[in-house]
Design a protein around this motif. Structure first.
Motif, PDB file in Angstrom:
ATOM      1  N   SER A 139       3.225   0.916   3.148  1.00 30.41           N
ATOM      2  CA  SER A 139       3.317  -0.433   3.711  1.00 30.41           C
ATOM      3  C   SER A 139       3.938  -1.318   2.649  1.00 30.41           C
ATOM      4  O   SER A 139       3.304  -1.632   1.649  1.00 30.41           O
ATOM      5  CB  SER A 139       1.932  -0.961   4.091  1.00 30.41           C
ATOM      6  N   THR A 176      -5.728  -2.597   7.176  1.00 27.44           N
ATOM      7  CA  THR A 176      -5.334  -1.288   6.674  1.00 27.44           C
ATOM      8  C   THR A 176      -6.189  -0.238   7.369  1.00 27.44           C
ATOM      9  O   THR A 176      -7.411  -0.336   7.376  1.00 27.44           O
ATOM     10  CB  THR A 176      -5.528  -1.225   5.152  1.00 27.44           C
ATOM     11  N   THR A 177      -5.551   0.754   7.961  1.00 29.64           N
ATOM     12  CA  THR A 177      -6.281   1.698   8.808  1.00 29.64           C
ATOM     13  C   THR A 177      -6.013   3.142   8.397  1.00 29.64           C
ATOM     14  O   THR A 177      -4.998   3.440   7.755  1.00 29.64           O
ATOM     15  CB  THR A 177      -5.913   1.500  10.288  1.00 29.64           C
ATOM     16  N   LEU A 178      -6.934   4.004   8.770  1.00 30.19           N
ATOM     17  CA  LEU A 178      -6.794   5.438   8.542  1.00 30.19           C
ATOM     18  C   LEU A 178      -7.364   6.157   9.752  1.00 30.19           C
ATOM     19  O   LEU A 178      -8.480   5.869  10.183  1.00 30.19           O
ATOM     20  CB  LEU A 178      -7.548   5.864   7.281  1.00 30.19           C
ATOM     21  N   VAL A 206      -0.543   5.078   0.901  1.00 29.66           N
ATOM     22  CA  VAL A 206      -1.724   5.829   1.337  1.00 29.66           C
ATOM     23  C   VAL A 206      -1.312   7.282   1.521  1.00 29.66           C
ATOM     24  O   VAL A 206      -0.513   7.610   2.405  1.00 29.66           O
ATOM     25  CB  VAL A 206      -2.305   5.261   2.638  1.00 29.66           C
ATOM     26  N   SER A 229      -1.604   6.311   9.243  1.00 31.27           N
ATOM     27  CA  SER A 229      -1.926   5.056   8.566  1.00 31.27           C
ATOM     28  C   SER A 229      -0.842   4.033   8.876  1.00 31.27           C
ATOM     29  O   SER A 229      -0.032   4.232   9.787  1.00 31.27           O
ATOM     30  CB  SER A 229      -2.079   5.282   7.046  1.00 31.27           C
ATOM     31  N   ASN A 230      -0.805   2.968   8.108  1.00 32.11           N
ATOM     32  CA  ASN A 230       0.111   1.859   8.373  1.00 32.11           C
ATOM     33  C   ASN A 230       1.512   2.147   7.832  1.00 32.11           C
ATOM     34  O   ASN A 230       1.708   2.996   6.972  1.00 32.11           O
ATOM     35  CB  ASN A 230      -0.404   0.579   7.711  1.00 32.11           C
ATOM     36  N   THR A 234      -4.465  -3.623  13.607  1.00 32.72           N
ATOM     37  CA  THR A 234      -4.136  -3.016  12.326  1.00 32.72           C
ATOM     38  C   THR A 234      -2.618  -3.009  12.131  1.00 32.72           C
ATOM     39  O   THR A 234      -1.879  -2.595  13.020  1.00 32.72           O
ATOM     40  CB  THR A 234      -4.728  -1.605  12.246  1.00 32.72           C
ATOM     41  N   TYR A 242       0.819  -1.219   0.000  1.00 28.56           N
ATOM     42  CA  TYR A 242       0.000   0.000   0.000  1.00 28.56           C
ATOM     43  C   TYR A 242       0.846   1.259   0.000  1.00 28.56           C
ATOM     44  O   TYR A 242       1.894   1.333   0.662  1.00 28.56           O
ATOM     45  CB  TYR A 242      -0.877   0.072   1.264  1.00 28.56           C
ATOM     46  N   ARG A 249       0.339  -0.486  13.070  1.00 29.92           N
ATOM     47  CA  ARG A 249      -0.195   0.676  13.776  1.00 29.92           C
ATOM     48  C   ARG A 249      -1.509   0.267  14.442  1.00 29.92           C
ATOM     49  O   ARG A 249      -2.592   0.439  13.901  1.00 29.92           O
ATOM     50  CB  ARG A 249      -0.406   1.845  12.803  1.00 29.92           C
ATOM     51  N   TRP A 301       2.076   7.669   3.470  1.00 29.88           N
ATOM     52  CA  TRP A 301       2.434   6.462   4.216  1.00 29.88           C
ATOM     53  C   TRP A 301       2.663   5.297   3.256  1.00 29.88           C
ATOM     54  O   TRP A 301       1.994   5.192   2.232  1.00 29.88           O
ATOM     55  CB  TRP A 301       1.325   6.094   5.199  1.00 29.88           C
TER      56      TRP A 301
END
Length: 498
Positions: free
Chosen positions: A211, A220-222, A179, A191-192, A296, A177, A299, A209
């Protein structure tokens, strides 16, 4: 359980009404589900994603999200159309640069029909432009987009991506990812992975960010809001990034006293599970009203309520253990949830022993004795609990009992070799309960079919003669004392109660 209910789709392009050209003969639509029996319409068939590039703009005051998702994938069958899981309003889709027809279907499907069909094994680039207000969207009667006083958070399990990016939403299709999120100056986007850069211009700051290791969509987080961000490096060399909402109130001190030990705990867990598998570690505590925590990737998401009664390193241990068991090695199907939760719970037991607050044996004895034979606790099968009981207490506690039983059966040398070798054997991939049993048999040289069946698949309490705690229970007629760590472990029982 989130049940699939079809509703009439909304046409998003008039060209959808066109017939598939003759050149597409023999090509078929990709399945609207990846094939998971717990969630038949989660994920999709016909392609495999390798990378998501998400370029987003978010306005905290109005909860408006605008984005462009570029998805790199490869087809796994001859495709006339394919699905993505998504809820926001799409304005344009391109497939390999050419505009494609698209439509919303059912509860959370985005159906894409390219101008020309896609042959099996073809690399494909999808570009989806979209916008919307995530908090106004729901599917199956729920939402996983959590508004906060100064922004929002995307974190939930087994789904959360639909509210902020289009995806193939199942752990079987992991990807890397990028992001990138623009927010008003004074607001942060978390994010991650690792923060590559921040760029400020005309009242907006963009956070980028990355990954670089495969990551499941639900991991996957926000998080967007006003945070106090702390950075550091663990003694073992792992970069750590933590973030705390500026308005945590009375929970602020306890949250920091717990999450700021992330680097120490990552190093400690590495002694059991092997080298930390990712480029960074950390966690964030936003001002949400939820009660759960979630692993997540890199993170961890923590609800402030996890620290309402004071600091709790046990919950941090639980979520960090998932970085090996659940994140690096992800489940093949949601029925394999024991590999995630049983081992994260057992890590809490190991931490209890490390802290001198109760050994793994004492905790196993206590849990076994706490549930009489007629307790519904024993009717849940951790090895295949069903979607309604996927996060039942038994998956955690009976799941950890199964791990103690395995340790008793194969001995400490083989057991700790399995504990450390498993994340290395399946690093960044997917595996099932059957895969784990086979691996433990290979390392230990013992047949474990009966043991796994007794502890993970039988809807009844194992008899004392076969129960792992039997030897110590037999020495006394009195029930075992509650270990000192129990209250902090018990406080995490709702860690995934969402």
């Amino acid at each position: 359980m989130h049940r699939r209910i079809f509703v009439p789709g909304v046409l998003a392009a008039a060209s959808l009404l066109l017939a598939i050209p003759a050149s597409a003969a023999g090509y078929a639509p990709g399945a609207p589900g990846i094939g998971d029996p717990y969630y038949p319409y989660y994920g999709n068939g016909g392609y495999d994603v390798s990378h998501y590039d998400l370029r987003l703009t978010y306005r905290p005051a109005t909860d408006e999200l605008e984005g462009t998702a570029t998805i790199e994938a490869r087809t796994t069958q001859d495709l006339s159309s394919l699905d993505l899981d998504f809820l926001l309003d799409v304005s344009e889709v391109r497939v390999d640069g050419a505009k494609a027809a698209f439509a919303a279907s059912g509860q959370h499907e985005l159906v894409i029909t390219p101008k020309a069909p896609l042959a099996k094994g073809t690399p494909v680039t999808l570009v989806i432009r979209y916008r919307g207000v995530p908090s106004t969207k729901s599917a199956y009667g729920f939402s996983t987009w959590h508004r906060t006083p100064d922004g929002a958070v995307a974190a939930d399990e087994p789904e959360s991506a639909w509210w902020w990016f289009p995806s193939n939403d199942h752990p079987l299709d992991k990807a890397t990812y990028d992001v990138s999120v623009a927010v008003p100056d004074g607001t942060q986007a978390i994010s991650n992975g690792t923060l590559q850069s921040t760029v400020s211009k005309l009242g907006w700051t963009r956070y980028n960010w990355r990954s670089a290791k495969p990551q499941a969509t639900y991991l996957t987080t926000l998080a967007i809001g006003k945070f106090d961000v702390t950075t550091g490096t663990s003694e073992g060399g792992v970069p750590v990034v933590n973030a705390y909402s500026a308005d945590l109130g009375d929970n602020d001190g306890a949250a920091r006293a717990s999450v700021e030990r992330t680097g120490e705990l990552v190093d400690w867990l590495s002694g059991y599970f092997g080298p930390y598998p990712f480029s960074s570690a950390g966690g964030y505590v936003p001002n949400t009203t939820t009660g759960f925590a979630l692993e997540t990737q890199t993170r961890v998401y923590y609800s402030p309520r996890q620290f309402a009664n004071g600091s709790n390193t046990s919950v941090v241990v639980h979520e960090l253990a998932h970085q090996w068991y659940g994140d690096s090695v992800s489940l093949k199907g949601w029925k394999d949830i024991w590999i995630n939760e049983g081992f994260a719970r057992y890590a809490q037991w190991l931490w209890s022993e490390h802290e001198g607050e109760g050994t793994t044996r004492e905790l196993a004895d206590y849990v076994y004795a706490s549930h009489p034979a007629d307790d519904a606790f024993w009717t849940v099968k951790p090895g295949d609990p069903g979607p309604d009981d996927q996060f039942d207490l038994a998956v955690y506690d009976r799941g950890a009992l199964a791990i103690q039983a395995l340790r008793d059966e194969i001995g400490d040398d083989a057991f700790f070799a399995v504990l450390k070798g498993w994340p290395r054997e399946h690093a960044y991939g997917n595996a099932s309960v059957d895969d784990f049993r086979a691996y433990a048999e290979r390392v230990s040289g013992k047949s474990l079919t009966a043991l796994f069946d007794t502890w993970l698949f039988q809807p009844s309490k194992p008899a004392a003669a076969t129960a792992a705690p039997a030897a110590s229970l037999a020495r006394t007629a009195r029930p075992p004392a509650q270990p000192a760590s129990w209250k902090s472990i018990e406080a995490t029982n709702d860690v995934h109660g969402h």
